[in-house]
Design a protein around this motif. Structure first.
Motif, short mmCIF file in Angstrom:
data_model
loop_
_atom_site.label_atom_id
_atom_site.label_comp_id
_atom_site.label_asym_id
_atom_site.label_seq_id
_atom_site.Cartn_x
_atom_site.Cartn_y
_atom_site.Cartn_z
N LEU A 221 -60.26 33.04 -13.48
CA LEU A 221 -58.97 32.82 -14.14
C LEU A 221 -58.32 31.55 -13.62
N GLU A 229 -60.60 34.73 -19.76
CA GLU A 229 -59.22 34.84 -20.23
C GLU A 229 -59.12 35.73 -21.46
N TYR A 242 -51.42 39.31 -18.33
CA TYR A 242 -51.91 37.97 -18.61
C TYR A 242 -50.82 36.92 -18.38
#
Length: 659
Positions: A221, A229, A242
Motif C-alpha cells: 500500500l 489497493e 481505505y
C-alpha cells in the motif's frame, strides 16, 4: 504429517529454477496455462521418502509487484493456494540481486527454503558463500545446489519436507509490530507507517488479511500497488479503512522528495546488500570472461554485427542440415509407398490412405526432425549459454517502436523454423497485449515451408536477388503490421526488465529436455491437424469437387490477382498443408516445373500472397490456444484480406509497368 506436500518454486529468470523442476519431476509433468492467464503453468509430481510431492514451477520473476502477469500469478498462488513450502531458488553468483525477491517472499511470511544454486559457477568467479551465516540472517534453511548436475537436490527435498512438517498455521493476529522483524530493517518513517496501516487493517477486519501477511500488505500500500489497493477497496466496503490508509500514506510522502515506491525499493536493496556482504567472501580474483565477451557482444556497433553473424550462421546451418536430412527421410518413407499401392484395395482408397493419411504424417515428420529439432536445440543453446538475453537487449529499442520489448524477438525468430512454436512461444511475454502483437508478427514471419516456396519459384527461376526483395518486403510488412497493431490495441509497452546472465557452457541434459518439451508441444498441436487436413484434401480431390471451387474463386484469382485458375484451390487448401502448396500447384496443373505454370510476374504475386496469408491450420490452432478465438479470427481475416489486397495491387502495378 501430510501424505501430499505442495511445493512452489520461485525465483528470478535464469537461476536454474526450471532445471531443478525438470530434474525432480522428470516426465511426470503437466504443462498448461494458469486459469484466465496466458502465462505457462508447469506442475509435476514425484515420490520422495514414501510421500507424494507436488511441485509447481512458478514463472520467473524479479519482484512481487503487479507489473506483469507472471508477478501476479506467483504472488496469488502463494497467497491463495498456500503451498506447504516455497523454495526460493537464487543464483549464488548474483546473490545481492536475487535477494531482492527473497526479501519480498519473507515479507509474505510463508514457510521457505533457500536453494543456493549454481555454487560451482560462483566459485569459478571467485565467490564463496557461507550458507550457515546466510541462513542465520534470513531465518530460513539454506541448501547449496548445482542443479545441472543434480547435486544437493536430495538434501533440498529433505530440508523442504522438514520445513513443511514443522510449519504451523499462522494464528489470527490482532496486532502487529514491525519491530519484531529481525531482518527487515526499513527506515524509521517506513516502520512507523507500517505499524499504523496494520492497525487500521486489523481494526476494520479487512478480509484480505486471511491471504496476505499485514507487513506485506502495508508495504504494498505504501508502494501504491494498484492491484492491492483495489483489493483493499473491495474488502473495506463502505468502511473508512481505505481513506484512513491513504491519509497515512499522504503524510508519509510529505517526508520524502522521492516516490514512496522508490524509498521502499531502496531499503530492500540496502537490506539485500547487507546480507550478501555479510555472508559472501571473495576467495580469489579471476579474469571476468563474461565482461571480455560483452565488450563485443553488447557494443553499439559490433554487437549488432556479431548478432547478425551468429543468427545467419545458425540459420544457414539449420537450413542446410534440414534440406539434407529432409531428403534422406523422404527417400526412406518413399520405400513404403509400393507396399500401399500393391495392397489388395481399391485404387481410390490407396490414394486416400497414402496421400491423405501417410503423406500427412510424413510431411509433419520431415519438417519436425530436419528443421524444427535442430532449431530448438540451437535456441536452447543460445538460451542456456546466456546469449539469447543479449539479443533481446540489443533489439529492445527496435521492438519498442511496435509496443514490444526485446524479449519478443525470441518467439518471432522461431517463426523462421515454424510459425506454430513461434506463436506458442509468445507466452514468455508479460501481457495479453504483447502476446497478441507478437503472435500477429510471428504468423507473418516466413516459416521453412514458405521459404521453400519462395526459393523454389522466385529464387530458382528469377534469381536470388528477387527472392531477397520478397523477403525484404515481408520484413517491412511485418514491422508495419505490428506498428498499426500497437496503435490499435489498448495499453502501453512496458520497459524491458531482464537480467543478463553470465555466459556458461550449456549442460547437455537440460538442453535436450527443453528441446523435447518444445517439440512435444508442437507435435501435440500440429501433427493431428496436418494429418486430418491431408485426409480431407485427398477426399475432396477424389470426389472431384475442385471445379466447383474454381468457379467461385476465378473472379478474384484470375481477375484481380492475375494467377491461373488452379491457384485458387492451392491457396485455399494451402491452409491445411502450406509446405505442399508448390507441389499441389504442379500436381493439379500436370506440370513438373513452376515455370510451366506461372509467368515471372505471377511468381512474384504468388510468392507475396503465400508469404502474407495465414500459414496453416496448425498455426490457427496455436493462435486459438494462445490468444483465443476472437483474436485468432481477427488475425486470420486481416492476413487473408491483406494478402489478396497487396497481391492484387502488385499485379496491377506490374501490369502497368509491362505495358
Amino acid at each position: 504429517m501430510k501424505d501430499e506436500i505442495v511445493i512452489a518454486l520461485a525465483g528470478n529468470a535464469n537461476v536454474g529454477k526450471s532445471v531443478i523442476f525438470n530434474h525432480l519431476t522428470g516426465l511426470n509433468q503437466v504443462i498448461g496455462n494458469w486459469p484466465g492467464k496466458t502465462v505457462e503453468k508447469a506442475e509435476g509430481i514425484l515420490k520422495f521418502k514414501g510421500r507424494t510431492v507436488r511441485i509447481i514451477d512458478l514463472p520467473g520473476i524479479y519482484s512481487l509487484s503487479a507489473y506483469s502477469q507472471e508477478e501476479i500469478v506467483s504472488r496469488e498462488f502463494i497467497a491463495f493456494e498456500k503451498p506447504d513450502v516455497v523454495i526460493n531458488v537464487v543464483d549464488a553468483s548474483n546473490l545481492e540481486r536475487n535477494l531482492f525477491l527473497t526479501i519480498q517472499l519473507l515479507e509474505l511470511h510463508v514457510p521457505m527454503v533457500l536453494a543456493l544454486n549454481q555454487i560451482d559457477f560462483a566459485r569459478n568467479k571467485g565467490i564463496e558463500i557461507d550458507a550457515k551465516k546466510l541462513s542465520e540472517m534470513l531465518g530460513i534453511p539454506v541448501v547449496k545446489t548445482v542443479a545441472t548436475r543434480g547435486k544437493g537436490l536430495d538434501a533440498l527435498l529433505s530440508t523442504t519436507l522438514e520445513v513443511a512438517d514443522s510449519a504451523k498455521n499462522a494464528a489470527d493476529m490482532g496486532t502487529y509490530d514491525i519491530g519484531q522483524e529481525k531482518l527487515l530493517k526499513y527506515r524509521k518513517e517506513i516502520n512507523d507507517a507500517v505499524n499504523k496501516i496494520c492497525n487500521i487493517l486489523f481494526r476494520q477486519n479487512i478480509d484480505v488479511l486471511k491471504s496476505y501477511h499485514p507487513l506485506w500488505l502495508s508495504l504494498k500500500l505504501i508502494e501504491q500497488d494498484k492491484y492491492v489497493e483495489e483489493k483493499i477497496k473491495r474488502d473495506a466496503g463502505k468502511n473508512r479503512a481505505y481513506m484512513e490508509i491513504q491519509t497515512e500514506i499522504t503524510t508519509l510522502q510529505k517526508k520524502f522528495d522521492q516516490p514512496l515506491s522508490t524509498i521502499v525499493t531502496s531499503d530492500r536493496y540496502r537490506i539485500a546488500s547487507h546480507i550478501a556482504e555479510y555472508s559472501t567472501k571473495r576467495i580469489s580474483k579471476k579474469a571476468v570472461f563474461n565482461d571480455l565477451i560483452d565488450n563485443v557482444a553488447m557494443h553499439k556497433l559490433w554487437g549488432y554485427v556479431f548478432m547478425a553473424f551468429i543468427i545467419f550462421l545458425s540459420f544457414y546451418g539449420i537450413l542446410k542440415f534440414g534440406e539434407y536430412f529432409s531428403g534422406v527421410l523422404s527417400d526412406f518413407f518413399e520405400r513404403f509407398k509400393p507396399l500401399v499401392y500393391n495392397a489388395n484395395i481399391s485404387g481410390m482408397y490407396k490414394d486416400i490412405l497414402w496421400n491423405g493419411i501417410i503423406e500427412g504424417f510424413i510431411s509433419a515428420v520431415t519438417i519436425v526432425l530436419p528443421y524444427i529439432l535442430p532449431f530448438y536445440i540451437f535456441l536452447a543453446i543460445l538460451e542456456n549459454s546466456g546469449y539469447l538475453a543479449r539479443i533481446a537487449f540489443l533489439m529492445d529499442k527496435v521492438m519498442h517502436k511496435v509496443g514490444l520489448h526485446g524479449k519478443a524477438l525470441i518467439p518471432v525468430l522461431m517463426g523462421f523454423g515454424c510459425n506454430v512454436p513461434a506463436v506458442l512461444g509468445t507466452k514468455i511475454l508479460e501481457t495479453d497485449r504483447e502476446i497478441f502483437i507478437a503472435s500477429f508478427m510471428s504468423t507473418l514471419v516466413p516459416c521453412s515451408a514458405r521459404l521453400v516456396i519462395i526459393l523454389g519459384t522466385i529464387g530458382v527461376f528469377m534469381g536470388p536477388q528477387y527472392a531477397l526483395l520478397v523477403f525484404a518486403l515481408d520484413v517491412l510488412i511485418v514491422y508495419t503490421a505490428a506498428f498499426f497493431a500497437d496503435k490499435m490495441v489498448p495499453g502501453k509497452a512496458y520497459d524491458l526488465i531482464m537480467e543478463l546472465p553470465d555466459y556458461r557452457m550449456p549442460a547437455l541434459k537440460p538442453t535436450l529436455k527443453q528441446t523435447w518439451f518444445r517439440i512435444k508441444d508442437f507435435l501435440y498441436v500440429a501433427l493431428p491437424i496436418i494429418v486430418t487436413g491431408s485426409l480431407a484434401l485427398e477426399i475432396l480431390k477424389a470426389l472431384n469437387v475442385f471445379k466447383y471451387i474454381t468457379a467461385l474463386t476465378d473472379p478474384v484469382v484470375e481477375g484481380w490477382l492475375g494467377l491461373p485458375s488452379v491457384a485458387g484451390i492451392v491457396l485455399i487448401f494451402g491452409l491445411l498443408r502450406k509446405e505442399l502448396t508448390l507441389i499441389m500447384l504442379l500436381a493439379l496443373s500436370g506440370a513438373t516445373s513452376a515455370a510451366a505454370v506461372l509467368t515471372p510476374q505471377q511468381m512474384l504475386v504468388f510468392g507475396i500472397i503465400t508469404m502474407i496469408y495465414i500459414p496453416c491450420i496448425a498455426t490457427i490452432a496455436a493462435l486459438k490456444k494462445t490468444v483465443g478465438w476472437m483474436k485468432t479470427i481477427l488475425i486470420v481475416f486481416i492476413e487473408i484480406f491483406g494478402a489478396i489486397l497487396i497481391g492484387g495491387i502488385l499485379n496491377q502495378i506490374l501490369n502497368l509497368i509491362s505495358v
